[in-house]
Design an enzyme around this catalytic site. Structure first.
Site: not given
Ligand code: SF4
Length: 350
Positions: A100, A113, A120, A124, A127, A167-168, A199, A223, A298, A341
């Site tokens: 995406e 973005c 990922c 988290c 997410c 993704g990271e 990020s 964070l 979100n 996302c």
């Protein structure tokens, strides 16, 4: 197999020279791909047919031979337009994986973005992108092409990029660094490095590596909690890196680059939005001169986190500001089109 869209101009020049072709062809190819954002060798009008044919023999970017893709080119399979102008793209990769990207329109320009991985592995809890784990890293060309396809779709240039999608980015470090070098290259898209934000959820060693690259970009750190105990309940990565370690690497980044860090903080009702959290966060930011970007989390149905109400968001902001911290509230765009996302992709089950 060669992915010419992921090559720097120098590498492409060597590659073309190795094929016995004149070096100026490399510059032409590079400009077609990265400045004019064309989607196929067919569109490159000043490249001889013979060279295109030879490149097609060596480029293999699509496993499906019935598809005529000859340079890495993402296929939009769904585009959703929000009432606020945000456009969310679901792109299919050559191996049928889905990613995406989101276009946000601001007064100062168009921001995209981009995703850096398929899925990922950071886990988290708020997410949607991580629900199926990590499938694979994106190539530099696959990250770039999100911007190129959107540029062509809206027929306008993109002025700002945030590497904040699925993704990271620092977990796909080499490809992301290559992507950044390509997108800022003067012969290519020539995006201002000042307008790029990467990020991370806080991979401290990689933050130091990024500082040493000297790219002049902005770093945002997700964070989401002001102390380790709370952070561990939200982000599994907090088991590996403490906030003190993140603060040290953030200080190193600032010292090396002169660019202030932004802390991303997604406010979740009753989880991390108390006055005590604001006070702890302020203490951390003051030491680092960091800026805070508040995001109402979100709603991700699969996870059960709820966004903080508008009153709480503004009370949290005031509390930080009273303690001298620079705070912005990120305008939530695209809520009506599964703005978070990973959500659109999850609907397609890939
Ligand atoms: S927030 Fe970012 S790092 Fe965390 S799981 Fe989602 S995509 Fe990965």
């Amino acid at each position: 197999m060669t992915d010419i869209k992921s090559m720097t101009l120098t590498e492409l020049t060597d590659h073309i020279a190795g094929m016995g072709e004149p070096a100026f062809r490399a510059r032409q190819l590079y400009q077609w791909m990265h400045a004019k954002c064309v989607s196929s060798l067919d569109d490159m009008t000043n490249i001889p047919k013979s060279l295109k044919a030879r490149l097609r023999e060596t480029e293999e970017t699509n496993t499906d031979s019935s598809n005529s893709v000859d340079i890495t080119c993402l296929k939009p399979i769904e585009v959703r337009q929000s009432a606020d102008g945000t456009r969310k793209y679901l792109f299919e990769l050559a191996d049928s994986n889905l990613i995406e990207s989101v276009l946000m329109r601001y007064k100062y320009g168009n921001t995209v973005c981009v995703s850096s991985q398929v899925g990922c592995r950071m886990g988290c809890r708020f997410c949607a992108s991580t629900l199926g784990g990590l499938t694979r890293n994106l190539t530099p060309a696959e990250i770039l092409d999100q911007i190129y396809r959107i540029t062509n779709d809206i027929n306008e240039r993109i002025s700002h990029i945030v590497v904040m999608g699925m993704g990271e980015p620092l977990d796909n470090y080499d490809n992301v660094i290559r992507f950044l070098n390509l997108i800022i290259s003067e012969e290519g898209y020539n995006l201002s490095r000042r307008n790029i934000t990467v990020s991370t959820c806080g991979l401290t060693g990689r933050i130091r590596d990024l500082a040493d690259e000297g790219l002049g970009i902005t770093l945002a750190i997700s964070l989401h909690a002001p102390n380790d105990e709370l952070r561990r309940t939200i982000m599994p990565i907090a088991e590996k890196y403490t906030i003190a370690e993140i603060a040290e690497s953030a200080a190193y980044f600032f010292e090396k680059t002169g660019r202030r860090i932004t802390f991303e903080y997604a406010l979740s009702r009753g989880v991390n939005d108390t006055d005590e959290c604001a006070t702890e966060l302020a203490r951390l930011c003051r030491d680092l001169g960091a800026h805070v970007n508040l995001i109402p989390v979100n709603p991700v149905t699969e996870r059960g986190y709820e966004p903080s109400g508008a009153d709480r968001v503004s009370a949290f902001k005031n509390k930080l500001e009273k303690q001298g911290i620079n705070v912005t509230i990120r305008r939530e765009l695209g809520q009506d089109i599964d703005g978070a996302c990973g959500q659109l992709r999850n609907r397609h089950g890939r």
